[in-house]
Enzyme design. Sequence first.
Site, PDB file in Angstrom:
ATOM      1  N   ASP A  11      -1.337  15.903  -3.820  1.00 17.42           N
ATOM      2  CA  ASP A  11      -2.681  15.630  -3.289  1.00 17.42           C
ATOM      3  C   ASP A  11      -2.724  16.140  -1.857  1.00 17.42           C
ATOM      4  OD1 ASP A  11      -5.315  14.456  -3.094  1.00 17.42           O
ATOM      5  OD2 ASP A  11      -4.426  12.878  -1.876  1.00 17.42           O
ATOM      6  N   SER A  12      -3.930  16.265  -1.315  1.00 19.94           N
ATOM      7  CA  SER A  12      -4.082  16.666   0.078  1.00 19.94           C
ATOM      8  C   SER A  12      -3.492  15.624   1.024  1.00 19.94           C
ATOM      9  CB  SER A  12      -5.570  16.840   0.389  1.00 19.94           C
ATOM     10  OG  SER A  12      -6.269  15.654   0.049  1.00 19.94           O
ATOM     11  N   TYR A  43      -8.699  18.428   2.490  1.00 18.78           N
ATOM     12  CA  TYR A  43      -8.952  19.708   1.831  1.00 18.78           C
ATOM     13  C   TYR A  43     -10.459  19.870   1.543  1.00 18.78           C
ATOM     14  CZ  TYR A  43      -3.954  20.489   0.498  1.00 18.78           C
ATOM     15  OH  TYR A  43      -2.592  20.720   0.488  1.00 18.78           O
ATOM     16  N   GLY A  44     -11.150  18.732   1.494  1.00 15.77           N
ATOM     17  CA  GLY A  44     -12.530  18.716   0.994  1.00 15.77           C
ATOM     18  C   GLY A  44     -13.531  19.516   1.806  1.00 15.77           C
ATOM     19  N   CYS A  74      -5.596  15.645  -6.549  1.00 13.91           N
ATOM     20  CA  CYS A  74      -6.710  15.910  -5.635  1.00 13.91           C
ATOM     21  C   CYS A  74      -7.868  16.573  -6.392  1.00 13.91           C
ATOM     22  CB  CYS A  74      -6.197  16.842  -4.540  1.00 13.91           C
ATOM     23  SG  CYS A  74      -7.444  17.343  -3.351  1.00 13.91           S
ATOM     24  N   ASN A  75      -9.058  15.976  -6.299  1.00 14.75           N
ATOM     25  CA  ASN A  75     -10.221  16.551  -6.999  1.00 14.75           C
ATOM     26  C   ASN A  75     -10.581  17.922  -6.443  1.00 14.75           C
ATOM     27  OD1 ASN A  75     -11.965  14.294  -8.764  1.00 14.75           O
ATOM     28  ND2 ASN A  75     -10.510  13.444  -7.330  1.00 14.75           N
ATOM     29  N   THR A  76     -10.517  18.056  -5.103  1.00 18.05           N
ATOM     30  CA  THR A  76     -10.885  19.331  -4.481  1.00 18.05           C
ATOM     31  C   THR A  76      -9.938  20.439  -4.942  1.00 18.05           C
ATOM     32  OG1 THR A  76     -11.597  18.057  -2.544  1.00 18.05           O
ATOM     33  CG2 THR A  76     -11.396  20.436  -2.268  1.00 18.05           C
ATOM     34  N   GLU A 153      -9.971   5.367   4.472  1.00 17.99           N
ATOM     35  CA  GLU A 153      -8.751   5.483   5.277  1.00 17.99           C
ATOM     36  C   GLU A 153      -8.712   4.488   6.433  1.00 17.99           C
ATOM     37  OE1 GLU A 153      -7.509   9.452   6.097  1.00 17.99           O
ATOM     38  OE2 GLU A 153      -7.278   9.774   3.939  1.00 17.99           O
ATOM     39  N   CYS A 185     -13.385  11.870  -6.406  1.00 18.13           N
ATOM     40  CA  CYS A 185     -12.544  12.021  -5.207  1.00 18.13           C
ATOM     41  C   CYS A 185     -11.500  10.911  -5.249  1.00 18.13           C
ATOM     42  CB  CYS A 185     -13.408  11.897  -3.950  1.00 18.13           C
ATOM     43  SG  CYS A 185     -12.448  11.875  -2.429  1.00 18.13           S
ATOM     44  N   THR A 186     -10.285  11.259  -4.843  1.00 15.04           N
ATOM     45  CA  THR A 186      -9.178  10.290  -4.907  1.00 15.04           C
ATOM     46  C   THR A 186      -9.487   8.960  -4.206  1.00 15.04           C
ATOM     47  OG1 THR A 186      -8.338  11.459  -2.963  1.00 15.04           O
ATOM     48  CG2 THR A 186      -7.291  11.945  -5.079  1.00 15.04           C
ATOM     49  N   HIS A 187     -10.300   9.027  -3.133  1.00 17.76           N
ATOM     50  CA  HIS A 187     -10.528   7.829  -2.317  1.00 17.76           C
ATOM     51  C   HIS A 187     -11.601   6.887  -2.890  1.00 17.76           C
ATOM     52  CE1 HIS A 187      -8.343  10.359   0.417  1.00 17.76           C
ATOM     53  NE2 HIS A 187      -8.495   9.554   1.461  1.00 17.76           N
TER      54      HIS A 187
HETATM   55  N1  DGL Z   1      -7.996  14.198  -2.111  1.00 16.22           N
HETATM   56  C1  DGL Z   1      -9.313  14.732  -1.845  1.00 16.22           C
HETATM   57  C2  DGL Z   1     -10.109  14.815  -3.151  1.00 16.22           C
HETATM   58  O1  DGL Z   1      -9.846  14.104  -4.108  1.00 16.22           O
HETATM   59  C3  DGL Z   1     -10.054  13.907  -0.815  1.00 16.22           C
HETATM   60  C4  DGL Z   1      -9.527  14.059   0.600  1.00 16.22           C
HETATM   61  C5  DGL Z   1      -9.634  15.474   1.122  1.00 16.22           C
HETATM   62  O2  DGL Z   1     -10.757  15.945   1.415  1.00 16.22           O
HETATM   63  O3  DGL Z   1      -8.605  16.120   1.190  1.00 16.22           O
HETATM   64  O4  DGL Z   1     -10.995  15.617  -3.253  1.00 16.22           O
END
Ligand code: DGL
Length: 268
Positions: A11-12, A43-44, A74-76, A153, A185-187
């Site tokens: 993940d990012s 990463y987003g 990571c979704n992105t 976060e 998104c992971t969060h």
């Molecule tokens: N992990 C990223 C996602 O799921 C979210 C945080 C980021 O922008 O890196 O897209």
Amino acid sequence: MSDDRPIGVFDSGLGGLTVVRHLLRLLPSESIVYLGDTARVPYGSRSPETVRKFARQDAYFLAGHGVKFIVIACNTASALAEEDLAGRLAIPVLGVIKPGAAAAVRLSRGGNIGVIGTRGTISSGSYQRLVRQLLPSARITGQPCPLFVPLAEEGAACSPAAALIAEEYLALLQAAQVDTLILGCTHYPLLEPVIRQTMGSKVMLVDPGRALADQLRCRLEELGLEATGRRPPFHRYFVTDCTAQFQPLAESFLGAPLLGSVEQVDLE
Ligand code: DGL
């Protein structure tokens, strides 16, 4: 056939631990090597080329640790780099987008589906494309929600500020009367109470991390890659930067104490 090599997850940052949470629950015999690129998160908001470059470095790092499967938590990175990685690696790769889109189509009663995520995920159109492929009659509405990441976060996922921001971000999805919403998104699973309150109890909320764990279990079985269960699994965590906030943040995403070793690495 079976295989005791670990599953690699990247993940990012630490948000991908919301995906690991489901892997630990559903696949308790599997060992996991996790890489969080905490030095370069988020990463987003980055360009597709940069996300693909980072994702390649993440995946090669995990491949170098002898993993049998790579999970893009990571979704992105899933949205922008899954195809690229699948074409380069000799080991199977699975991102969260395909399982998330399939779960939304399965759960949606009226085919009116919303998706929220980072700017990178929503503007890639990946969820939108996949949902339409699976259900051509679907109506799909995408909405970036970038402030949800810092809220999670900062431990403010359930704060009045989060509720206010959710009202604003989700207004378009409420107006579109979506019956199902992908938390892309992971969060976002951490903001589920606030999202649920804003969208109402009738809207189905889809956690792609959970859907990925289900699909991964089937893929491991199909490929004969499940752990034997004869050895205790191990969990190894790598990060590219380690701040004072690491432990509490990691545990809030994982929803449990972090067991296993944590090491800092440099990918460049
Ligand atoms: N992990 C990223 C996602 O799921 C979210 C945080 C980021 O922008 O890196 O897209």
